[in-house]
Design a protein around this motif. Structure first.
Motif, PDB file in Angstrom:
ATOM      1  N   GLU A  60      28.458   3.457  54.676  1.00 20.87           N
ATOM      2  CA  GLU A  60      29.401   2.353  54.867  1.00 20.87           C
ATOM      3  C   GLU A  60      29.077   1.258  53.860  1.00 20.87           C
ATOM      4  O   GLU A  60      27.924   0.820  53.759  1.00 20.87           O
ATOM      5  CB  GLU A  60      29.314   1.804  56.291  1.00 20.87           C
ATOM      6  CG  GLU A  60      29.849   2.760  57.350  1.00 20.87           C
ATOM      7  CD  GLU A  60      29.813   2.155  58.733  1.00 20.87           C
ATOM      8  OE1 GLU A  60      29.057   1.175  58.929  1.00 20.87           O
ATOM      9  OE2 GLU A  60      30.537   2.640  59.619  1.00 20.87           O
ATOM     10  N   SER A  62      30.246  -2.582  52.052  1.00 23.31           N
ATOM     11  CA  SER A  62      30.981  -3.841  52.188  1.00 23.31           C
ATOM     12  C   SER A  62      30.983  -4.558  50.850  1.00 23.31           C
ATOM     13  O   SER A  62      29.935  -4.690  50.194  1.00 23.31           O
ATOM     14  CB  SER A  62      30.326  -4.735  53.250  1.00 23.31           C
ATOM     15  OG  SER A  62      30.345  -4.106  54.514  1.00 23.31           O
ATOM     16  N   ASP A  63      32.142  -5.027  50.419  1.00 18.16           N
ATOM     17  CA  ASP A  63      32.266  -5.757  49.161  1.00 18.16           C
ATOM     18  C   ASP A  63      32.082  -7.244  49.410  1.00 18.16           C
ATOM     19  O   ASP A  63      32.703  -7.825  50.310  1.00 18.16           O
ATOM     20  CB  ASP A  63      33.634  -5.499  48.527  1.00 18.16           C
ATOM     21  CG  ASP A  63      33.609  -4.314  47.592  1.00 18.16           C
ATOM     22  OD1 ASP A  63      33.032  -4.440  46.506  1.00 18.16           O
ATOM     23  OD2 ASP A  63      34.147  -3.260  47.983  1.00 18.16           O
ATOM     24  N   ASP A 232      36.022  -2.845  52.973  1.00 17.06           N
ATOM     25  CA  ASP A 232      34.890  -2.135  53.568  1.00 17.06           C
ATOM     26  C   ASP A 232      35.297  -0.686  53.796  1.00 17.06           C
ATOM     27  O   ASP A 232      36.242  -0.414  54.549  1.00 17.06           O
ATOM     28  CB  ASP A 232      34.481  -2.787  54.886  1.00 17.06           C
ATOM     29  CG  ASP A 232      34.051  -4.242  54.697  1.00 17.06           C
ATOM     30  OD1 ASP A 232      33.724  -4.609  53.556  1.00 17.06           O
ATOM     31  OD2 ASP A 232      34.063  -4.988  55.684  1.00 17.06           O
ATOM     32  N   SER A 234      34.191   3.490  54.648  1.00 17.60           N
ATOM     33  CA  SER A 234      33.241   4.398  55.286  1.00 17.60           C
ATOM     34  C   SER A 234      33.445   5.790  54.693  1.00 17.60           C
ATOM     35  O   SER A 234      34.496   6.403  54.890  1.00 17.60           O
ATOM     36  CB  SER A 234      33.465   4.430  56.801  1.00 17.60           C
ATOM     37  OG  SER A 234      32.618   5.388  57.415  1.00 17.60           O
ATOM     38  N   ARG A 262      27.872  -4.551  45.816  1.00 18.59           N
ATOM     39  CA  ARG A 262      28.267  -4.119  47.161  1.00 18.59           C
ATOM     40  C   ARG A 262      27.053  -3.972  48.078  1.00 18.59           C
ATOM     41  O   ARG A 262      25.954  -3.618  47.632  1.00 18.59           O
ATOM     42  CB  ARG A 262      29.046  -2.808  47.095  1.00 18.59           C
ATOM     43  CG  ARG A 262      30.466  -3.003  46.622  1.00 18.59           C
ATOM     44  CD  ARG A 262      31.283  -1.752  46.753  1.00 18.59           C
ATOM     45  NE  ARG A 262      30.834  -0.700  45.864  1.00 18.59           N
ATOM     46  CZ  ARG A 262      31.441   0.481  45.744  1.00 18.59           C
ATOM     47  NH1 ARG A 262      32.507   0.747  46.473  1.00 18.59           N
ATOM     48  NH2 ARG A 262      30.994   1.378  44.903  1.00 18.59           N
ATOM     49  N   SER A 265      26.033  -1.256  54.387  1.00 18.79           N
ATOM     50  CA  SER A 265      25.861  -1.673  55.780  1.00 18.79           C
ATOM     51  C   SER A 265      25.312  -0.556  56.662  1.00 18.79           C
ATOM     52  O   SER A 265      24.736  -0.822  57.716  1.00 18.79           O
ATOM     53  CB  SER A 265      27.191  -2.174  56.351  1.00 18.79           C
ATOM     54  OG  SER A 265      28.212  -1.197  56.180  1.00 18.79           O
TER      55      SER A 265
END
Length: 409
Positions: A60, A62-63, A232, A234, A262, A265
């Motif tokens: 996963e 996240s930007d 975000d 996955s 990035r 997560s």
């Protein structure tokens, strides 16, 4: 063995015998329901996922900075991940089986249907069934040209443009059986809203929901051809079980090289996902096992203590019986029969209490009814426990010589 003298003796010790009967009854009621709850937890933990569990990885991302074109970013990431040595397949998903956070949709057979038939887990993303390893039992997989971007769908819903919405879907066998029992589901329309109908083009053997509370509805899932347009993402990766750690490290390095800003997560195997999801069930099962062990131990100690007390109190009576010709086996049989009668009374009362406790659990915790097989099984365990617990004191009583017994007063 004559029962009447035993009953006469017990009537002279009503309070003591009653307390032991009550202890056995409570143990029977709690143990039967606790074993049933453990069985429910184990059944839930053994729930099939429908995916290649030991071959899957999840990453996963996240930007930190805003993403101008998340779809292009996702395609770039997919291309990079496909180049990682050992990667067999890669896809994007909105959720994973046993992932906890779930996406669901109300399902209708008819657009005019007032109330939905049920709620189903909705998976969407690219190349999902193939990457998951979900087994197709009828029909075909989703085709690349059938996928629609999520932002186009949201715009189409706002403008009432039904032509821009997804047209097809895959459903699980359980969902097909619920909607069209005994019929061929291929080509039929399933409605996720009164305006949005999807034609079933394939049937998956199993695919569990992301958050399956109830085993009865756990396999009600579907896969829609919808691309996620979010910052975000996955990613799910399929590889050989022995390559998972190496592939995970290489995939993270490749993604970091594309965009070092990035944030990762989550990065884990599917085994870790499943283990984390069922950790509370394992803990609960362990606690219940401890409760059962403690109750059985306390009950056994109570039987041993009471039998030992009665042996010491009846030494003269035992001696008289031995002097009159009673054998050691007769004395042993007497105490075992006495304990069997007390255990039986406690078990009968315990079965009633077990049923009442199960009714309470059904009313307040939505548990199913206690199967009748648990009651005789619990009774057998308590009978055996009682006979084993009384065996030591009964053997001591049988070993008292007649002369010693008669001189002990």
């Amino acid at each position: 063995m004559v029962i009447r003298p035993i009953l006469a003796t017990l009537r002279r010790h009503k309070l003591t015998a009653g307390l032991l009967v009550l202890e056995i009854a409570l143990t029977c009621a709690i143990v039967c329901n606790a074993v049933f709850l453990i069985g429910q937890r184990l059944q839930r933990m053994d729930m099939p996922s429908g995916v290649a569990e030991h071959e899957l990885l999840q990453i996963e991302l996240s930007d930190v900075m805003p993403v101008v074109n998340p779809y292009a970013r996702a395609e770039e990431d997919l291309a990079v991940l496909r180049q990682v040595p050992g990667v067999q397949s890669v896809g994007i998903t909105n959720q994973l089986p046993f992932g906890g956070s779930s996406s669901n949709a109300n399902i209708r057979r008819d657009p005019a249907q007032r109330d939905p038939s049920f709620s189903a887990g909705t998976y969407f993303g690219e190349n999902l069934p193939q990457t998951f390893g979900a087994r197709l039992v009828a029909g075909r997989q989703l085709r690349p040209e059938e996928y629609v971007n999520a932002d186009i769908v949201m715009k189409a819903l706002g403008e009432g443009d039904m032509q821009a919405l997804p047209k097809v879907a895959l459903v699980t066998q359980a969902m097909a059986d619920r909607l069209w029992p005994g019929q061929n589901p291929l080509g039929r329309i399933v409605y996720v809203t009164p305006q949005v109908g999807l034609r079933v083009v394939g049937v998956l053997a199993t695919l569990v929901r992301a958050n399956p509370y109830d085993p009865a509805t756990a396999q009600l899932s579907m896969v829609m051809p919808l691309r996620m347009g979010v910052a975000d993402q996955s990613y799910v990766i399929r590889t050989r079980p022995q390559d998972r750690q190496r592939v995970l490290a290489a995939a993270l390095a490749a993604l970091k090289q594309v965009n070092p800003q990035r944030v990762v997560s989550a990065s884990r195997s599917f085994d870790e996902i499943r283990q984390r999801y069922f950790q509370d069930d394992r803990a609960m099962a362990g606690i219940l096992v401890g409760v059962i062990a403690a109750l059985l131990t306390v009950t056994a100690l109570g039987i041993v203590g009471l039998a030992s007390f009665w042996v010491a109190q009846r030494r003269r009576t035992i001696g008289v019986r031995r002097a009159l010709g009673a054998t050691r086996a007769d004395i042993l049989r007497y105490f075992q029969t006495e304990n069997f009668l007390l255990a039986t009374a406690g078990i009968v009362l315990g079965m009633v209490l077990a049923y009442g406790l199960n009714l309470y659990l059904m009313a307040h915790y939505e548990l199913p009814s206690l199967p009748a097989a648990y009651l005789p099984a619990g009774a057998l365990v308590l009978w055996l426990l009682g006979q084993l617990a009384v065996l030591g004191p009964a053997l001591r009583a049988a070993g008292v010589p007649p002369v010693v017994a008669t001189r002990s007063v």
